[in-house]
Enzyme design. Structure first.
Site, PDB file in Angstrom:
ATOM      1  N   HIS A 254      23.689  45.987  86.998  1.00  0.00           N
ATOM      2  CA  HIS A 254      23.436  45.867  88.402  1.00  0.00           C
ATOM      3  C   HIS A 254      24.856  45.485  89.230  1.00  0.00           C
ATOM      4  CE1 HIS A 254      22.118  42.766  91.932  1.00  0.00           C
ATOM      5  NE2 HIS A 254      21.667  43.900  92.098  1.00  0.00           N
TER       6      HIS A 254
ATOM      7  N   HIS B  13      28.472  45.250  98.589  1.00  0.00           N
ATOM      8  CA  HIS B  13      27.169  44.670  98.868  1.00  0.00           C
ATOM      9  C   HIS B  13      27.001  44.189 100.470  1.00  0.00           C
ATOM     10  CE1 HIS B  13      23.580  42.086  98.798  1.00  0.00           C
ATOM     11  NE2 HIS B  13      23.261  42.678  97.897  1.00  0.00           N
TER      12      HIS B  13
HETATM   13  O1  G3P Z   1      19.243  48.161  93.875  1.00  0.00           O
HETATM   14  C1  G3P Z   1      18.758  46.998  93.287  1.00  0.00           C
HETATM   15  C2  G3P Z   1      19.226  45.799  93.731  1.00  0.00           C
HETATM   16  O2  G3P Z   1      20.598  45.846  93.807  1.00  0.00           O
HETATM   17  C3  G3P Z   1      18.639  45.410  95.240  1.00  0.00           C
HETATM   18  O3  G3P Z   1      19.103  44.185  95.662  1.00  0.00           O
HETATM   19  O4  G3P Z   1      20.822  42.838  97.164  1.00  0.00           O
HETATM   20  O5  G3P Z   1      21.215  43.250  94.727  1.00  0.00           O
HETATM   21  O6  G3P Z   1      21.453  45.073  96.494  1.00  0.00           O
HETATM   22  P1  G3P Z   1      20.599  43.730  96.097  1.00  0.00           P
HETATM   23 MG    MG Z   2      22.038  46.726  95.186  1.00  0.00          MG
END
Ligand code: G3P
Ligand code: MG
Length: 247
Positions: A14, A56
């Protein structure tokens, strides 16, 4: 309906490598790779002059030396910011990456990428169009294309308009009314849900529709065990030091 072969690894790091390095930077990707990860997720939005880059939040404040809305700055200004110093001194001076820079790294190493289209609010459709067009160009001739995902249907619609052949996935934090129908009407190959909403019934429903099932952000051993028992197709995790993709 038959489900087509799935070319992506189960484990996806992630934002590059979760929290161990500054999120959404090449340093994070390198750390994830050092832990054995071969697939990565990152968040992509547009600069004021339309350059797809990796960040992000809509604002710069949390994860860079900048202030305010990232979408108000041209890439020439964004490229000067420090996207690592907020995390640790060791990462001071780490730049914000462009999607092109990430593509060069990922393709050179034979890695896989899940591009989350993360539009600045109000810029949903254009971001989908531009990011998908750029991805199609950057991955031209690649054996495995990047998976484009978004919480925003307008972004996936834009992606379909400019790069219909790139695979799409709808991100779901909750199971809002009509969400699965939305995924199928957008021609998605997968949905990526908050891991808490994935269960046997949803897995079966998705399977019946030929949709793959992925989950984010899975950081606890008990959650991994539950989701692996459901045989989900992807686990997006911050915990690259806890879960080995080889296991
Ligand atoms: O793509 C999965 C995850 O990254 C979605 O949530 O807020 O971490 O971008 P976020
Ligand atoms: Mg994400």
């Amino acid at each position: 309906m038959t489900t087509t072969a799935w070319p992506y690894p189960l484990w996806i790091a992630h934002r590059g490598a979760g929290k161990l390095a500054p999120e959404n930077t090449l340093a994070a990707f390198r750390l994830g790779a050092a832990h054995g990860y071969r697939a990565f997720e990152c968040d992509v939005k547009l600069s004021a002059d339309g350059v797809p880059f990796v960040l992000h939040d809509a604002e710069l404040d949390r994860t860079s030396s900048g202030k305010g809305r990232a979408a108000d700055l041209a890439w020439s200004a964004l490229s000067q910011l420090d996207a690592g110093g907020w995390h640790s001194r060791a990462h001071a001076g780490e730049p914000l990456p462009t999607l092109a820079g990430i593509a060069a790294y990922v393709r050179a190493n034979g890695f896989h990428l899940n591009i989350e289209i993360k539009p600045t609010p109000g810029d949903e459709h254009a971001t989908g169009r531009v990011v998908a067009a750029a991805a199609a160009q950057l991955w031209a001739g690649a054996a495995v294309p990047p998976l484009l995902s978004s919480f925003r249907p307008e972004s996936l619609l834009g992606a379909r308009e400019t790069a219909p052949d790139l695979p799409r996935a709808l991100l779901l934090d909750t199971l809002w009314p009509g969400c699965i129908e939305m995924a199928t009407s957008l021609g998605c190959v997968a949905v990526v849900t908050n891991h808490r909403v994935m269960d046997e019934a949803l897995r079966a429903q998705l399977q019946g529709l030929g949709l793959r099932a992925l989950c984010y952000t899975v950081n606890e051993t008990a959650d991994v065990a539950r989701l692996r028992a459901l045989a989900v197709d992807g686990l997006i995790t911050d915990a690259v030091d806890r879960f080995s993709p080889a296991a």
